[in-house]
Scaffold this motif. Structure first.
Motif, PDB file in Angstrom:
ATOM      1  N   LEU A  18       0.626  -1.102   0.021  1.00 20.67           N
ATOM      2  CA  LEU A  18      -0.093  -0.002   0.050  1.00 20.67           C
ATOM      3  C   LEU A  18       0.718   1.145  -0.139  1.00 20.67           C
ATOM      4  CD1 LEU A  18      -2.685  -1.075   2.686  1.00 20.67           C
ATOM      5  CD2 LEU A  18      -2.940  -0.877  -0.051  1.00 20.67           C
ATOM      6  N   VAL A  19       1.983   1.272   0.907  1.00 20.93           N
ATOM      7  CA  VAL A  19       2.725   2.537   0.896  1.00 20.93           C
ATOM      8  C   VAL A  19       3.490   2.583  -0.406  1.00 20.93           C
ATOM      9  CG1 VAL A  19       4.870   3.458   2.162  1.00 20.93           C
ATOM     10  CG2 VAL A  19       3.062   2.426   3.419  1.00 20.93           C
ATOM     11  N   GLN A  20       3.960   1.388  -0.666  1.00 21.76           N
ATOM     12  CA  GLN A  20       4.706   1.654  -2.250  1.00 21.76           C
ATOM     13  C   GLN A  20       4.017   2.060  -3.296  1.00 21.76           C
ATOM     14  OE1 GLN A  20       8.170  -1.156  -3.022  1.00 21.76           O
ATOM     15  NE2 GLN A  20       7.207  -2.465  -1.262  1.00 21.76           N
ATOM     16  N   GLY A  21       2.839   1.400  -3.256  1.00 18.42           N
ATOM     17  CA  GLY A  21       1.786   1.800  -4.410  1.00 18.42           C
ATOM     18  C   GLY A  21       1.424   3.438  -4.154  1.00 18.42           C
ATOM     19  N   ALA A  22       1.099   3.823  -3.198  1.00 26.78           N
ATOM     20  CA  ALA A  22       0.878   5.315  -3.040  1.00 26.78           C
ATOM     21  C   ALA A  22       2.071   6.209  -3.689  1.00 26.78           C
ATOM     22  CB  ALA A  22       0.686   5.750  -1.557  1.00 26.78           C
ATOM     23  N   VAL A  23       3.455   5.712  -3.152  1.00 28.44           N
ATOM     24  CA  VAL A  23       4.607   6.459  -3.457  1.00 28.44           C
ATOM     25  C   VAL A  23       4.721   6.494  -5.095  1.00 28.44           C
ATOM     26  CG1 VAL A  23       7.058   6.718  -3.385  1.00 28.44           C
ATOM     27  CG2 VAL A  23       5.642   6.218  -1.181  1.00 28.44           C
ATOM     28  N   TYR A  24       4.482   5.126  -5.454  1.00 33.51           N
ATOM     29  CA  TYR A  24       4.676   5.282  -7.159  1.00 33.51           C
ATOM     30  C   TYR A  24       3.752   5.918  -7.811  1.00 33.51           C
ATOM     31  CZ  TYR A  24       7.782   1.129  -5.867  1.00 33.51           C
ATOM     32  OH  TYR A  24       8.993   0.563  -5.342  1.00 33.51           O
ATOM     33  N   ILE A  25       2.474   5.744  -7.393  1.00 35.95           N
ATOM     34  CA  ILE A  25       1.348   6.428  -8.067  1.00 35.95           C
ATOM     35  C   ILE A  25       1.596   8.052  -8.083  1.00 35.95           C
ATOM     36  CG2 ILE A  25      -1.020   6.986  -8.203  1.00 35.95           C
ATOM     37  CD1 ILE A  25      -1.467   4.161  -7.217  1.00 35.95           C
ATOM     38  N   ASN A 117      11.130  19.074  -7.456  1.00 36.70           N
ATOM     39  CA  ASN A 117      11.605  18.945  -5.875  1.00 36.70           C
ATOM     40  C   ASN A 117      10.645  18.274  -5.008  1.00 36.70           C
ATOM     41  OD1 ASN A 117      13.774  20.878  -6.404  1.00 36.70           O
ATOM     42  ND2 ASN A 117      12.564  22.872  -5.900  1.00 36.70           N
ATOM     43  N   LEU A 118       9.683  18.075  -5.415  1.00 30.47           N
ATOM     44  CA  LEU A 118       8.667  17.207  -4.794  1.00 30.47           C
ATOM     45  C   LEU A 118       8.944  15.669  -4.885  1.00 30.47           C
ATOM     46  CD1 LEU A 118       5.246  18.760  -5.270  1.00 30.47           C
ATOM     47  CD2 LEU A 118       6.478  18.799  -3.250  1.00 30.47           C
ATOM     48  N   LEU A 119       9.777  15.164  -5.973  1.00 34.71           N
ATOM     49  CA  LEU A 119       9.896  13.898  -5.940  1.00 34.71           C
ATOM     50  C   LEU A 119      10.973  13.354  -5.032  1.00 34.71           C
ATOM     51  CD1 LEU A 119      10.329  13.619  -9.735  1.00 34.71           C
ATOM     52  CD2 LEU A 119       8.662  12.655  -8.649  1.00 34.71           C
ATOM     53  N   PRO A 120      11.963  13.979  -4.493  1.00 29.77           N
ATOM     54  CA  PRO A 120      12.751  13.053  -3.518  1.00 29.77           C
ATOM     55  C   PRO A 120      12.040  12.951  -2.164  1.00 29.77           C
ATOM     56  CG  PRO A 120      14.178  14.747  -4.595  1.00 29.77           C
ATOM     57  CD  PRO A 120      12.694  15.003  -5.272  1.00 29.77           C
ATOM     58  N   PRO A 121      11.316  13.896  -1.855  1.00 31.01           N
ATOM     59  CA  PRO A 121      10.469  13.658  -0.482  1.00 31.01           C
ATOM     60  C   PRO A 121       9.464  12.409  -0.649  1.00 31.01           C
ATOM     61  CG  PRO A 121      10.564  16.005  -0.951  1.00 31.01           C
ATOM     62  CD  PRO A 121      11.108  15.415  -2.185  1.00 31.01           C
ATOM     63  N   MET A 122       8.939  12.550  -1.901  1.00 35.41           N
ATOM     64  CA  MET A 122       8.266  11.271  -1.998  1.00 35.41           C
ATOM     65  C   MET A 122       8.786   9.879  -1.854  1.00 35.41           C
ATOM     66  SD  MET A 122       4.896  12.150  -3.022  1.00 35.41           S
ATOM     67  CE  MET A 122       4.214  10.655  -3.738  1.00 35.41           C
ATOM     68  N   GLY A 123      10.019   9.813  -2.500  1.00 31.58           N
ATOM     69  CA  GLY A 123      10.899   8.686  -2.118  1.00 31.58           C
ATOM     70  C   GLY A 123      11.176   8.431  -0.630  1.00 31.58           C
ATOM     71  N   PHE A 124      11.516   9.599  -0.164  1.00 30.54           N
ATOM     72  CA  PHE A 124      12.119   9.301   1.352  1.00 30.54           C
ATOM     73  C   PHE A 124      10.729   8.768   2.375  1.00 30.54           C
ATOM     74  CE2 PHE A 124      15.165  12.961   0.533  1.00 30.54           C
ATOM     75  CZ  PHE A 124      15.971  12.181   0.122  1.00 30.54           C
ATOM     76  N   ILE A 125       9.376   9.093   1.847  1.00 33.55           N
ATOM     77  CA  ILE A 125       8.363   8.673   2.443  1.00 33.55           C
ATOM     78  C   ILE A 125       8.509   6.978   2.506  1.00 33.55           C
ATOM     79  CG2 ILE A 125       6.036   8.119   2.277  1.00 33.55           C
ATOM     80  CD1 ILE A 125       5.543  11.052   1.446  1.00 33.55           C
ATOM     81  N   GLY A 126       8.848   6.631   1.574  1.00 29.00           N
ATOM     82  CA  GLY A 126       8.832   5.094   1.475  1.00 29.00           C
ATOM     83  C   GLY A 126      10.096   4.697   2.249  1.00 29.00           C
ATOM     84  N   THR A 127      11.220   5.650   2.023  1.00 39.76           N
ATOM     85  CA  THR A 127      12.627   5.207   2.854  1.00 39.76           C
ATOM     86  C   THR A 127      12.159   5.122   4.515  1.00 39.76           C
ATOM     87  OG1 THR A 127      13.803   6.249   1.094  1.00 39.76           O
ATOM     88  CG2 THR A 127      14.936   5.778   3.447  1.00 39.76           C
ATOM     89  N   ALA A 152      11.163  -1.865   0.869  1.00 39.43           N
ATOM     90  CA  ALA A 152      10.328  -0.562   0.584  1.00 39.43           C
ATOM     91  C   ALA A 152      11.162   0.421   0.555  1.00 39.43           C
ATOM     92  CB  ALA A 152       9.431  -0.304   1.765  1.00 39.43           C
ATOM     93  N   ALA A 153      12.406   0.453   1.247  1.00 41.41           N
ATOM     94  CA  ALA A 153      13.306   1.821   1.634  1.00 41.41           C
ATOM     95  C   ALA A 153      14.112   1.807   0.103  1.00 41.41           C
ATOM     96  CB  ALA A 153      14.022   1.626   2.635  1.00 41.41           C
ATOM     97  N   LEU A 154      14.314   0.885  -0.280  1.00 39.89           N
ATOM     98  CA  LEU A 154      15.324   1.132  -1.314  1.00 39.89           C
ATOM     99  C   LEU A 154      14.517   1.380  -2.677  1.00 39.89           C
ATOM    100  CD1 LEU A 154      17.768  -2.061  -0.934  1.00 39.89           C
ATOM    101  CD2 LEU A 154      18.180   0.549  -0.409  1.00 39.89           C
ATOM    102  N   PHE A 155      13.557   0.530  -3.171  1.00 40.99           N
ATOM    103  CA  PHE A 155      12.926   0.886  -4.316  1.00 40.99           C
ATOM    104  C   PHE A 155      12.254   2.134  -4.566  1.00 40.99           C
ATOM    105  CE2 PHE A 155      13.271  -4.081  -4.426  1.00 40.99           C
ATOM    106  CZ  PHE A 155      14.024  -4.143  -5.659  1.00 40.99           C
ATOM    107  N   THR A 156      11.707   2.648  -3.669  1.00 43.25           N
ATOM    108  CA  THR A 156      10.802   3.775  -3.642  1.00 43.25           C
ATOM    109  C   THR A 156      11.795   5.080  -3.586  1.00 43.25           C
ATOM    110  OG1 THR A 156      10.722   3.817  -1.194  1.00 43.25           O
ATOM    111  CG2 THR A 156       8.852   3.184  -2.158  1.00 43.25           C
ATOM    112  N   THR A 157      12.851   4.857  -3.025  1.00 42.89           N
ATOM    113  CA  THR A 157      13.853   5.930  -3.091  1.00 42.89           C
ATOM    114  C   THR A 157      14.604   5.700  -4.580  1.00 42.89           C
ATOM    115  OG1 THR A 157      14.505   5.958  -0.890  1.00 42.89           O
ATOM    116  CG2 THR A 157      15.988   7.001  -1.985  1.00 42.89           C
ATOM    117  N   LEU A 158      14.796   4.559  -4.925  1.00 41.78           N
ATOM    118  CA  LEU A 158      15.613   4.696  -6.197  1.00 41.78           C
ATOM    119  C   LEU A 158      14.573   5.319  -7.509  1.00 41.78           C
ATOM    120  CD1 LEU A 158      17.813   3.491  -8.325  1.00 41.78           C
ATOM    121  CD2 LEU A 158      16.352   1.276  -8.137  1.00 41.78           C
ATOM    122  N   MET A 159      13.317   4.751  -7.284  1.00 39.70           N
ATOM    123  CA  MET A 159      12.310   5.337  -8.435  1.00 39.70           C
ATOM    124  C   MET A 159      12.114   6.675  -8.258  1.00 39.70           C
ATOM    125  SD  MET A 159       9.103   6.362  -8.998  1.00 39.70           S
ATOM    126  CE  MET A 159       8.399   6.092  -7.450  1.00 39.70           C
TER     127      MET A 159
END
Length: 207
Positions: A18-25, A117-127, A152-159
């Motif tokens: 759920l968390v990764q899906g929200a970050v990816y979307i 500038n909003l993308l890195p914080p989105m990845g950090f949410i997953g981190t 979750a920490a690695l893939f969301t940040t990488l994306m």
């Protein structure tokens, strides 16, 4: 808090999905919105042929005019208005360049920057979520919480960071392209029907 920890431990994979899906979307929405702005910016900064600029110099600038057309119209309007003043042509060229460039940045670059500038914080949410899962594993390397949290920490940040880098490359390219187009347009002096001396006809028709 204990209830949340219990849910995390009970359904680690579901919560992680759920968390990764929200970050990816969320990141995908931001990314494609920025791509649409980039497409519009490239279209706005497209190359205009010299003979197409000539009939437009005395017309009023419009919002939907290409970047080179805006530069030429603005420059010749300023030159006509200040024809009786002591302003040198080089001053009007510099002022027009800065004005048109600021308009381009306001219309496109600043919006793209806000999205990137909003993308890195989105990845950090997953981190952060992944680190919480790892801490809940309490040092058990075989725990599902540990494995799920690390993924979750690695893939969301990488994306998120990958999308950030891609958009930054496009943005830098747009900034350089806009500056080049404005300089090319402002290098046209009367008579405007022919390219400047330092630009060959072949160069004038191609980027």
């Amino acid at each position: 808090m204990e209830f949340i920890i219990h849910i995390f431990k009970l359904y680690p994979n579901l919560i992680s999905d759920l968390v990764q899906g929200a970050v990816y979307i969320g990141s995908a929405i931001l990314f494609f919105n920025a791509l649409w702005l980039i497409f519009q910016a490239y279209r706005h900064a497209r190359l205009i042929r010299w003979n197409s600029l000539s009939p437009l110099i005395n017309k009023e600038p419009r919002l939907d005019d290409p970047l080179m057309v805006v530069a030429v119209k603005t420059f010749h309007a300023a030159r006509k208005e200040h024809s009786e003043t002591a302003y040198p042509v080089s001053f009007l060229v510099d002022a027009t360049h800065q004005l048109v460039e600021n308009l381009f940045h306001t219309r496109y670059i600043n919006k793209i920057t806000m999205i990137t500038n909003l993308l890195p914080p989105m990845g950090f949410i997953g981190t952060i979520f992944g680190m919480i899962m790892i801490f809940l594993a309490k040092g058990d390397p075989n725990s599902d919480l540990n494995t799920t949290g690390l993924g979750a920490a690695l893939f969301t940040t990488l994306m998120a960071l990958t999308c950030f880098v891609i958009l930054e490359v496009f943005k830098k390219s747009l900034i350089n392209l806009a500056a080049s187009r404005i300089e090319r347009a402002l290098s046209v002096q009367e008579p405007i029907s022919s390219p400047p001396d330092d630009v060959t006809p072949a160069e004038a028709l191609h980027p």
